[in-house]
Design a protein around this motif. Structure first.
Motif, PDB file in Angstrom:
ATOM      1  N   LYS A 112       0.812  -1.218   0.000  1.00 28.87           N
ATOM      2  CA  LYS A 112       0.000   0.000   0.000  1.00 28.87           C
ATOM      3  C   LYS A 112       0.844   1.265   0.000  1.00 28.87           C
ATOM      4  CE  LYS A 112      -3.772  -2.244   2.538  1.00 28.87           C
ATOM      5  NZ  LYS A 112      -4.585  -2.217   3.784  1.00 28.87           N
ATOM      6  N   LYS A 113       2.124   1.136   0.329  1.00 29.45           N
ATOM      7  CA  LYS A 113       2.996   2.312   0.390  1.00 29.45           C
ATOM      8  C   LYS A 113       4.351   1.979  -0.209  1.00 29.45           C
ATOM      9  CE  LYS A 113       0.894   4.118   4.665  1.00 29.45           C
ATOM     10  NZ  LYS A 113       1.135   4.419   6.092  1.00 29.45           N
ATOM     11  N   GLY A 114       4.925   2.960  -0.904  1.00 30.07           N
ATOM     12  CA  GLY A 114       6.251   2.798  -1.452  1.00 30.07           C
ATOM     13  C   GLY A 114       6.223   2.418  -2.923  1.00 30.07           C
ATOM     14  N   VAL A 115       7.344   1.864  -3.381  1.00 33.57           N
ATOM     15  CA  VAL A 115       7.512   1.492  -4.787  1.00 33.57           C
ATOM     16  C   VAL A 115       8.310   0.192  -4.848  1.00 33.57           C
ATOM     17  CG1 VAL A 115       7.431   3.871  -5.657  1.00 33.57           C
ATOM     18  CG2 VAL A 115       9.625   2.887  -4.959  1.00 33.57           C
ATOM     19  N   ALA A 150       9.213  -0.614   0.030  1.00 35.75           N
ATOM     20  CA  ALA A 150       7.769  -0.608   0.263  1.00 35.75           C
ATOM     21  C   ALA A 150       7.464  -1.169   1.645  1.00 35.75           C
ATOM     22  CB  ALA A 150       7.051  -1.417  -0.809  1.00 35.75           C
ATOM     23  N   ILE A 151       6.364  -0.723   2.199  1.00 32.94           N
ATOM     24  CA  ILE A 151       5.870  -1.234   3.473  1.00 32.94           C
ATOM     25  C   ILE A 151       4.356  -1.420   3.356  1.00 32.94           C
ATOM     26  CG2 ILE A 151       7.679  -0.181   4.897  1.00 32.94           C
ATOM     27  CD1 ILE A 151       5.666   2.041   5.602  1.00 32.94           C
ATOM     28  N   ASP A 152       3.746  -1.927   4.411  1.00 35.52           N
ATOM     29  CA  ASP A 152       2.293  -2.081   4.492  1.00 35.52           C
ATOM     30  C   ASP A 152       1.773  -2.995   3.385  1.00 35.52           C
ATOM     31  OD1 ASP A 152      -0.274  -1.818   5.337  1.00 35.52           O
ATOM     32  OD2 ASP A 152      -0.478   0.320   4.896  1.00 35.52           O
ATOM     33  N   PRO A 153       2.015  -4.296   3.505  1.00 35.84           N
ATOM     34  CA  PRO A 153       1.566  -5.237   2.464  1.00 35.84           C
ATOM     35  C   PRO A 153       0.064  -5.160   2.246  1.00 35.84           C
ATOM     36  CG  PRO A 153       2.993  -6.320   4.063  1.00 35.84           C
ATOM     37  CD  PRO A 153       2.689  -4.968   4.627  1.00 35.84           C
ATOM     38  N   ARG A 185       3.293 -10.534   0.219  1.00 36.26           N
ATOM     39  CA  ARG A 185       3.861 -10.784  -1.114  1.00 36.26           C
ATOM     40  C   ARG A 185       4.268  -9.439  -1.693  1.00 36.26           C
ATOM     41  NH1 ARG A 185       4.845 -16.306  -1.601  1.00 36.26           N
ATOM     42  NH2 ARG A 185       3.085 -17.436  -0.682  1.00 36.26           N
ATOM     43  N   MET A 186       5.529  -9.118  -1.479  1.00 33.98           N
ATOM     44  CA  MET A 186       6.030  -7.796  -1.825  1.00 33.98           C
ATOM     45  C   MET A 186       6.815  -7.853  -3.146  1.00 33.98           C
ATOM     46  SD  MET A 186       5.035  -5.951   0.923  1.00 33.98           S
ATOM     47  CE  MET A 186       6.149  -4.691   1.535  1.00 33.98           C
ATOM     48  N   TYR A 187       7.972  -7.218  -3.152  1.00 36.73           N
ATOM     49  CA  TYR A 187       8.799  -7.160  -4.358  1.00 36.73           C
ATOM     50  C   TYR A 187       9.227  -8.561  -4.775  1.00 36.73           C
ATOM     51  CZ  TYR A 187      12.492  -5.218  -7.399  1.00 36.73           C
ATOM     52  OH  TYR A 187      13.288  -4.870  -8.462  1.00 36.73           O
ATOM     53  N   HIS A 188       9.235  -8.808  -6.083  1.00 34.32           N
ATOM     54  CA  HIS A 188       9.625 -10.099  -6.653  1.00 34.32           C
ATOM     55  C   HIS A 188       8.700 -11.231  -6.221  1.00 34.32           C
ATOM     56  CE1 HIS A 188      14.010  -8.541  -7.352  1.00 34.32           C
ATOM     57  NE2 HIS A 188      13.190  -8.212  -8.343  1.00 34.32           N
ATOM     58  N   SER A 189       7.405 -10.965  -6.208  1.00 32.55           N
ATOM     59  CA  SER A 189       6.421 -12.031  -6.055  1.00 32.55           C
ATOM     60  C   SER A 189       5.692 -12.196  -7.383  1.00 32.55           C
ATOM     61  CB  SER A 189       5.444 -11.721  -4.922  1.00 32.55           C
ATOM     62  OG  SER A 189       4.784 -10.491  -5.149  1.00 32.55           O
ATOM     63  N   SER A 190       5.117 -13.385  -7.600  1.00 33.46           N
ATOM     64  CA  SER A 190       4.454 -13.676  -8.864  1.00 33.46           C
ATOM     65  C   SER A 190       3.243 -14.559  -8.610  1.00 33.46           C
ATOM     66  CB  SER A 190       5.413 -14.390  -9.835  1.00 33.46           C
ATOM     67  OG  SER A 190       6.515 -13.566 -10.172  1.00 33.46           O
TER      68      SER A 190
END
Length: 579
Positions: A384-387, A393-396, A423-428
């Motif tokens: 929900k926050k960041g890039v 990024a934070i707040d999944p 499931r943040m960066y590099h999830s699929s």
């Protein structure tokens, strides 16, 4: 005379609606939920289920930076090869090939796996030439092609064959005409693919389904114009990487980068049209919104899609990356992601414009947007926050959304049961033939890192959408594969035989076929993804006769997953080949 005039006016109003909605059938216009016509002649079967999650595998060993569902019922994913060991060693013991990107040192760890999603088994795969942030697609014969990366992989084309389940990647280094890091692939009508953009690659090139070819590239200044310049050495921002690219029914492509989009001839590089700018923020990496081309529902005569539309949701402020990246933790400012969605009809050409879609219930960056067999879409994963990028990024965002693009405004997004895994960066994620969603990956760190707030995630889980509610099983059909055509020829009739446990006799107007091109998913964008809804001509004794897509402009040649829905309840899909 007044009475005749009123009757005439009434007919002028009603007749177009009749022909649009009925298409020759007795259909209640109140049931419409799709531009160009209804899907069914009866109300869809509904459920109050919000879906559910289960863990499919406790430790798959390798992060899912890039992922592809294969026509051999394997899901292949791979990670970077230069960022340290994974959690899975190659087999047999002692298999330690030289890693050319790490000082020619032996590397005993797997950086790619083949996952048997039916039996939940992981098999390590060997690959070389760094595929970090690469792109990919399927060839018409079902082999996987992955392109680019960095270091020795930056111009590499690598191939994994469909028919050999024990195969490793075969590669050809230096094959591409430009460096391709954070690029996008799109399969064209003849089975060739274009590779679009990448870091400092303001060009497009055409790649045939072969490892043996000469580079065919052309400059595309549009990609440089949409690139947010770096703020210093190695402080890239860009906001236009992994551009959203879609094959259009005229054989050209729609390319969206940052906040701008064009209609491009993919073989000459000629820009046919530039569309209006999309307001509100940046949508591509690292701002990383989600996008899809909506289902292509074919006309009754199978000559054209009734609606060609692209949706873009989420993303972030153009400055969000520089406010968080490469800064000490106490100086990071995690900008809230965007909630807005917009849609455009690119085939309307000069009349095309971005239209405000219903907002998502929550903001989302780095999500995944996938077609479902019903014609709806699911949005899941992300924050929900960041890039995007390491620890940015934070707040999944734990809550999946079902997106029904043709319902009335205010009813298009429905929140599902949340997961408990970030499931943040590099999830699929991938839609499987059994209609579940496989979700893997998440590594917001440079190396595999555990015991932190958002650790490297090695569990695989599956989401069961509401249509898998057990209460619907009596209405769920099964495809009789032995009595179904599995090779579809362009424009020709094909037959699908279905059965029901409850002895239902399927009627015309109760069924919908959907045909999915399985995408290559990475960094929140599912490359090559498209869902086609062919016209059904008749149903007799639970044998459906439909028309295959008319050409490669609608459905590029290759393998697809075919599903049959009865009043909104899908059965398990089967693999078919279209050419």
């Amino acid at each position: 005379m007044d009475s005749l005039f009123k009757t005439y006016v009434t007919l002028l109003i009603l007749l177009p609606r009749f022909f649009v909605f009925s298409a020759g059938r007795n259909i209640d216009p109140n049931l419409t939920n799709h531009i160009g016509g209804v899907d069914y002649t009866k109300p869809e079967i509904t459920t109050n289920s919000r879906g559910h999650w289960d863990i499919d595998h406790k430790n798959v060993g390798v992060g899912a930076m890039q992922l592809q569902l294969m026509p051999n019922d394997r899901v292949v994913w791979f990670d970077a090869t230069t960022l340290g060991p994974s959690a899975l060693k190659l087999t047999p013991k002692g298999n330690c090939p030289v890693n050319i990107d790490v000082n020619d040192q032996p590397d005993c760890f797997a950086h790619a796996v083949s996952y048997d999603w039916i039996n939940r088994k992981v098999k390590p795969i060997v690959l070389s030439g760094e595929p970090w942030c690469s792109s990919g697609n399927l060839w018409p014969n079902g082999n996987l092609m992955a392109t680019g990366g960095t270091f020795t992989g930056v111009k590499t084309v690598r191939m994994l064959p469909k028919d050999n389940l024990n195969a490793n990647f075969i590669d050809r280094k230096g094959a591409l005409g430009d460096n391709r890091w954070y690029a996008t692939n799109q399969v064209l009508e003849d089975g060739r693919a274009i590779v679009v953009g990448g870091r400092d690659a303001f060009s497009v090139e055409v790649v045939p389904p072969s490892l043996d070819f000469k580079p065919m590239r052309f400059d595309l200044p549009f990609l440089k114009e949409t690139c947010t310049p770096p703020k210093g050495l190695y402080r890239f921002i860009e906001n236009n990487l992994y551009p959203f690219v879609y094959l259009l029914p005229d054989g050209n492509v729609f390319i969206f980068a940052n906040d701008r989009s064009i209609h491009l001839n993919p073989l000459t590089g000629k820009i046919i049209l530039e569309y209006p700018r999309l307001p509100g923020g940046s949508r591509n990496y690292p701002a990383s919104g989600v996008s899809a081309i909506l289902p292509l529902k074919m006309s009754e005569d199978n000559s054209h899609p009734l609606n060609v539309e692209v949706v873009v949701c989420g993303g972030n402020n153009p400055e969000a990356f520089e406010m968080v990246d490469a800064k000490p933790a106490q100086q990071k400012v995690f900008v809230p992601a965007l909630r807005d969605c917009h849609r455009i009809h690119p085939m309307m050409m000069n009349a095309a414009k971005w239209e405000q879609e219903e907002d998502m219930p929550t903001p989302r960056v780095m999500g995944d947007m996938l077609h479902l067999p019903t014609g709806e879409l699911i949005i899941l994963n992300g924050a929900k926050k960041g890039v995007a990028a390491w620890e940015n990024a934070i707040d999944p965002n734990f809550t999946p959304l079902i997106y029904s693009p043709f319902k009335p405004m205010g009813q298009r997004f429905k929140e599902m049961r949340p997961t408990s895994i970030a499931r943040m960066y590099h999830s699929s994620a991938a839609l499987l033939p059994d209609t579940k969603i496989l979700v893997v990956g998440s590594n917001p760190h440079q190396f595999y890192t555990f015991n932190v707030p958002y650790p490297t995630e090695l569990r695989a889980e599956k989401f069961h959408p509401p249509y898998l509610d057990k209460a619907l099983n009596k209405d769920r059909l099964e495809i009789n594969a032995a009595c179904t055509d599995k090779v579809l020829k362009y424009g020709a009739p094909f037959k699908v035989t279905v059965t029901f446990k409850s002895k239902i006799q399927l009627k015309l107007g109760e069924a919908k076929i959907t045909i999915l091109y399985p995408p290559f998913t990475t960094h929140g964008f599912s490359q090559n993804q498209r869902l086609i809804v062919p016209p059904i001509k008749k149903i007799e004794n639970n044998v459906i006769t439909a028309l295959a897509p008319p050409s490669g402009k609608i459905a590029p040649p290759g393998y697809y997953v075919l599903f049959v829905n009865r009043l909104g309840v899908p059965g398990q899909g089967i693999w078919v080949h279209i050419d």
